[in-house]
Design a protein around this motif. Structure first.
Motif, mmCIF file in Angstrom:
data_model
loop_
_atom_site.group_PDB
_atom_site.id
_atom_site.type_symbol
_atom_site.label_atom_id
_atom_site.label_comp_id
_atom_site.label_asym_id
_atom_site.label_seq_id
_atom_site.Cartn_x
_atom_site.Cartn_y
_atom_site.Cartn_z
ATOM 1 N N THR A 22 96.227 -55.797 -3.517
ATOM 2 C CA THR A 22 96.397 -54.415 -3.960
ATOM 3 C C THR A 22 97.723 -53.903 -3.421
ATOM 4 O O THR A 22 97.910 -53.840 -2.201
ATOM 5 N N PRO A 23 98.672 -53.534 -4.274
ATOM 6 C CA PRO A 23 100.017 -53.166 -3.828
ATOM 7 C C PRO A 23 100.114 -51.694 -3.429
ATOM 8 O O PRO A 23 100.788 -50.894 -4.064
ATOM 9 N N SER A 24 99.430 -51.330 -2.341
ATOM 10 C CA SER A 24 99.372 -49.916 -1.960
ATOM 11 C C SER A 24 100.574 -49.467 -1.141
ATOM 12 O O SER A 24 100.659 -48.302 -0.762
ATOM 13 N N GLY A 25 101.487 -50.373 -0.832
ATOM 14 C CA GLY A 25 102.680 -50.002 -0.083
ATOM 15 C C GLY A 25 103.418 -51.244 0.380
ATOM 16 O O GLY A 25 103.145 -52.354 -0.063
ATOM 17 N N THR A 26 104.354 -51.063 1.303
ATOM 18 C CA THR A 26 105.099 -52.183 1.872
ATOM 19 C C THR A 26 104.122 -53.192 2.464
ATOM 20 O O THR A 26 103.204 -52.830 3.187
ATOM 21 N N VAL A 27 104.314 -54.454 2.165
ATOM 22 C CA VAL A 27 103.380 -55.501 2.593
ATOM 23 C C VAL A 27 103.916 -56.160 3.860
ATOM 24 O O VAL A 27 105.053 -56.626 3.885
ATOM 25 N N HIS A 28 103.102 -56.183 4.938
ATOM 26 C CA HIS A 28 103.540 -56.757 6.205
ATOM 27 C C HIS A 28 103.461 -58.279 6.177
ATOM 28 O O HIS A 28 102.803 -58.878 5.323
ATOM 29 N N VAL A 29 104.106 -58.890 7.158
ATOM 30 C CA VAL A 29 104.215 -60.353 7.182
ATOM 31 C C VAL A 29 102.847 -61.019 7.306
ATOM 32 O O VAL A 29 102.636 -62.131 6.815
ATOM 33 N N GLY A 30 101.875 -60.339 7.925
ATOM 34 C CA GLY A 30 100.544 -60.922 8.058
ATOM 35 C C GLY A 30 99.888 -61.215 6.727
ATOM 36 O O GLY A 30 99.044 -62.121 6.619
ATOM 37 N N SER A 31 100.262 -60.476 5.691
ATOM 38 C CA SER A 31 99.676 -60.682 4.364
ATOM 39 C C SER A 31 100.112 -61.999 3.742
ATOM 40 O O SER A 31 99.546 -62.411 2.728
ATOM 41 N N LEU A 32 101.107 -62.652 4.322
ATOM 42 C CA LEU A 32 101.537 -63.950 3.799
ATOM 43 C C LEU A 32 100.594 -65.077 4.207
ATOM 44 O O LEU A 32 100.683 -66.176 3.663
ATOM 45 N N ARG A 33 99.699 -64.810 5.155
ATOM 46 C CA ARG A 33 98.816 -65.896 5.591
ATOM 47 C C ARG A 33 97.949 -66.387 4.433
ATOM 48 O O ARG A 33 97.754 -67.596 4.264
ATOM 49 N N GLY A 34 97.414 -65.463 3.638
ATOM 50 C CA GLY A 34 96.591 -65.862 2.498
ATOM 51 C C GLY A 34 97.339 -66.734 1.513
ATOM 52 O O GLY A 34 96.883 -67.837 1.173
ATOM 53 N N PRO A 35 98.514 -66.306 1.007
ATOM 54 C CA PRO A 35 99.262 -67.150 0.076
ATOM 55 C C PRO A 35 99.641 -68.513 0.653
ATOM 56 O O PRO A 35 99.630 -69.515 -0.070
ATOM 57 N N PHE A 271 93.212 -62.488 10.981
ATOM 58 C CA PHE A 271 94.388 -61.646 10.821
ATOM 59 C C PHE A 271 95.568 -62.151 11.654
ATOM 60 O O PHE A 271 95.429 -62.943 12.573
ATOM 61 N N LEU A 272 96.725 -61.622 11.317
ATOM 62 C CA LEU A 272 97.904 -61.707 12.171
ATOM 63 C C LEU A 272 97.930 -60.402 12.958
ATOM 64 O O LEU A 272 97.946 -59.307 12.370
ATOM 65 N N ASN A 273 97.900 -60.501 14.282
ATOM 66 C CA ASN A 273 97.740 -59.328 15.126
ATOM 67 C C ASN A 273 98.982 -59.023 15.948
ATOM 68 O O ASN A 273 99.793 -59.902 16.230
ATOM 69 N N ILE A 274 99.089 -57.782 16.356
ATOM 70 C CA ILE A 274 100.054 -57.342 17.359
ATOM 71 C C ILE A 274 99.255 -56.672 18.456
ATOM 72 O O ILE A 274 98.578 -55.674 18.209
ATOM 73 N N GLY A 275 99.297 -57.247 19.660
ATOM 74 C CA GLY A 275 98.533 -56.674 20.765
ATOM 75 C C GLY A 275 97.055 -56.616 20.488
ATOM 76 O O GLY A 275 96.366 -55.678 20.916
ATOM 77 N N GLY A 276 96.541 -57.622 19.766
ATOM 78 C CA GLY A 276 95.118 -57.677 19.477
ATOM 79 C C GLY A 276 94.682 -56.815 18.315
ATOM 80 O O GLY A 276 93.498 -56.767 17.979
ATOM 81 N N ARG A 277 95.603 -56.115 17.668
ATOM 82 C CA ARG A 277 95.262 -55.224 16.555
ATOM 83 C C ARG A 277 95.901 -55.739 15.272
ATOM 84 O O ARG A 277 97.040 -56.203 15.268
ATOM 85 N N LYS A 278 95.147 -55.655 14.169
ATOM 86 C CA LYS A 278 95.616 -56.145 12.881
ATOM 87 C C LYS A 278 96.905 -55.452 12.480
ATOM 88 O O LYS A 278 97.061 -54.243 12.633
ATOM 89 N N MET A 279 97.828 -56.236 11.931
ATOM 90 C CA MET A 279 99.070 -55.666 11.410
ATOM 91 C C MET A 279 98.766 -54.676 10.290
ATOM 92 O O MET A 279 97.902 -54.913 9.443
ATOM 93 N N SER A 280 99.489 -53.571 10.276
ATOM 94 C CA SER A 280 99.342 -52.565 9.221
ATOM 95 C C SER A 280 100.644 -51.791 9.146
ATOM 96 O O SER A 280 100.939 -50.983 10.022
ATOM 97 N N THR A 281 101.444 -52.047 8.108
ATOM 98 C CA THR A 281 102.726 -51.354 8.009
ATOM 99 C C THR A 281 102.542 -49.859 7.777
ATOM 100 O O THR A 281 103.347 -49.059 8.223
ATOM 101 N N SER A 282 101.458 -49.455 7.102
ATOM 102 C CA SER A 282 101.237 -48.029 6.872
ATOM 103 C C SER A 282 100.938 -47.309 8.174
ATOM 104 O O SER A 282 101.117 -46.096 8.289
#
Length: 535
Positions: A22-35, A271-282
């Motif tokens: 779902t293209p709801s905004g800028t896509v962070h690098v963690g979203s590349l794990r699926g592809p 997920f791809l995390n930062i400091g134990g929290r899921k990446m979220s560019t929004s």
């Protein structure tokens, strides 16, 4: 990486591998794990002789619901509208907000060696009528759908709720409409002002045909319908969708009980995390995918996602850290091990497969790639900061032979990456200015440190190390001989060359400089002489 080969060995017949976003905004690098996981599954299947089709879709009929991504003047008008119908705010000639963000993300795929056989956009598919049979079936079996939501997810929909969202004829919003009746050809819907908290409906109500793109299925039903429409047999999904009672469980049940087909095989991934929290560019967490690929080459980025198993979370914070250099170091370890060379540290299970699937080209000569000379990333990051250095000549000297064409390409790619890392992500300690003269700050050197630097100078005069790793070993061994703690040994080197007590990996710092200059500086810092050679 045994998991991919094990999966490929278990399936039978042609396979269709699918994912969507779902293209709801800028896509962070963690979203590349699926592809990347999809691509590895596809490669493994094809390597086992299985006919495989790779699909990637964009769910751009989903409603805009991320208010932070819109300008204040656009919120009232755009929130709740299909993403495909929201204008591109960037003004760079994309047909919609969805096309802008999805295409920016998709454009990163080819550079990672990911090449779906087909891309699809749900905003293109609904108007063709391909989704109409699934909309009709869902409406005819609305009671079954409601029961699935109650049983699987403990979601209680009223008896009048029907599983379709109409695009309002007046305001164009889909996130604010609810269907309460179905006569076999038309639905009765209301665009309610208070249906959701993040958008306001216009209040219109009436009967309308839900076919031909005038309505869309809710996400769980749309997902299950895609599986039937495209014949999907394998579809990985993130942990958030794969929890008990979550979207995947609901869609699996809908596939079986409403659309009467078995759901595809799931490969749940973390997920791809930062400091134990899921990446979220929004929410301001995580680097944008299209930015990180400008710095990290495809093989190292693929390795980031492939070294752990899919069900293991990945910690990755490139900002102000050594996360990117460590990716290169790990890739080089796997290459060396695959080539049969001895490496330090523990290797992951199936490391040869991890290396193979990290390669950009699925048809690459794995043995040749493993054997290729790769200069250490940390060394290149230092060489890039030393004025007047012939980097290629230094690298050839370290190899002990001219670079092959492939090795020159690797050097060029890595040097570009090193400069990009220094500019965008490197911690301050990685940025250096080697002083032309002994820094005044060297007055803070203790007598034990001066003795150590003199001993290091003598050792280098006898046999100058040829690489960063060799220098690093010499630094440690000389410190051990002098009974000097490693921290004081490294601090002495940084003071002598940089005028500060911290810096990049000291071995690679010294390897980036001319041996005569290094020896002269070590002697000067030890109090034995002044000056030194040219850098």
């Amino acid at each position: 990486m045994e998991w991919a080969d094990e999966l490929a060995a278990k399936v039978a017949g042609p396979q269709v591998v699918n994912d969507s976003k779902t293209p709801s905004g800028t896509v962070h690098v963690g979203s590349l794990r699926g592809p990347v996981i999809l691509d590895v599954i596809t490669r493994a299947l094809r390597a086992h002789g299985v006919e495989t089709t790779l699909l990637y879709g964009v769910d751009d009929m989903d409603p805009m619901d991320a208010q932070a991504l819109l300008t204040p003047d656009a919120v009232d008008h755009e929130m709740g509208r299909p993403l495909a119908h929201v204008p591109d705010q960037a003004g760079d000639c994309h047909a919609s907000y969805a096309r802008h963000h999805a295409q920016t993300f998709i454009d990163t795929f080819a550079g990672l060696g990911i090449r779906p056989d087909r891309y699809y956009w749900m905003s293109d598919i609904y108007p063709t009528g391909q989704m109409d049979p699934f909309i009709r079936t869902a409406l005819d079996r609305a009671e079954t759908v409601r029961e699935i939501y109650r049983r699987v997810a403990n979601v209680q929909h009223p008896a009048t709720w029907h599983p379709v969202g109409v695009v309002c004829e007046v305001c164009g919003k889909v996130g604010t409409t609810i269907v309460t009746d179905w006569d076999g050809e038309r639905v009765y819907y209301e665009c309610r002002p208070d249906l959701v908290t993040w958008a306001t409906g216009c209040g219109h109500a009436g009967w309308v045909s839900p076919f031909g793109g005038r309505a869309k299925l809710p996400w769980n039903l749309e997902w299950a319908a895609q599986w039937s429409l495209f014949g999907v047999t394998i579809e990985p999904s993130g942990k958030d969708l794969s929890t008990a009672g979550g979207s995947r469980d609901r869609s699996d049940a809908i596939a079986r009980e409403v659309f009467e087909r078995e759901p595809p095989l799931n490969v749940a991934y973390e997920f791809l995390n930062i400091g134990g929290r899921k990446m979220s560019t929004s929410k301001g967490r995580g680097a944008a995918a299209h930015r990180i690929v400008e710095v990290v080459p495809p093989e190292q980025l693929r390795l980031l996602f492939l070294r752990p198993r899919p069900n293991q979370a990945i910690e990755f914070d490139p900002d102000g850290s050594d996360a990117i250099p460590r990716l290169f170091d790990e890739f080089d370890r796997l290459a060396a091990a695959t080539a049969g060379r001895e490496v330090k540290g523990e290797l992951p299970a199936g490391y040869e497969a991890v290396f193979r699937y990290s390669l950009f080209d699925p048809a690459a000569d794995v043995a040749a790639e493993a054997a290729a000379f790769r200069p250490a990333f940390g060394h290149l990051a230092l060489l890039a900061q030393v004025p007047g250095v012939d980097v290629a000549a230094r690298v050839e000297a370290e190899k002990g032979a001219p670079l092959a064409e492939r090795e020159q390409a690797i050097l060029d790619e890595r040097l570009t990456a090193a400069r990009g890392w220094l500019e965008a992500y490197a911690p301050e300690r990685a940025r250096i200015v080697v002083r032309d003269e002994l820094p005044p700050e060297a007055v803070a050197l203790g007598e034990d440190q001066r003795v150590y630097l003199g001993a290091l100078a003598l050792a280098a005069e006898r046999d100058a190390p040829a690489s960063g790793e060799a220098w690093q070993d010499r630094i440690f061994s000389t410190a051990a001989d002098a009974a000097l703690p490693a921290g004081r040994a490294f601090g002495a080197i940084y003071l002598a060359f940089l005028g500060r007590t911290n810096g990049p990996r000291a071995g690679w710092l010294l390897a980036s400089l001319e041996a005569a200059f290094v020896i002269g500086r070590l002697r000067a810092a030890a109090g034995w002489s002044v000056g030194g050679g040219d850098r």
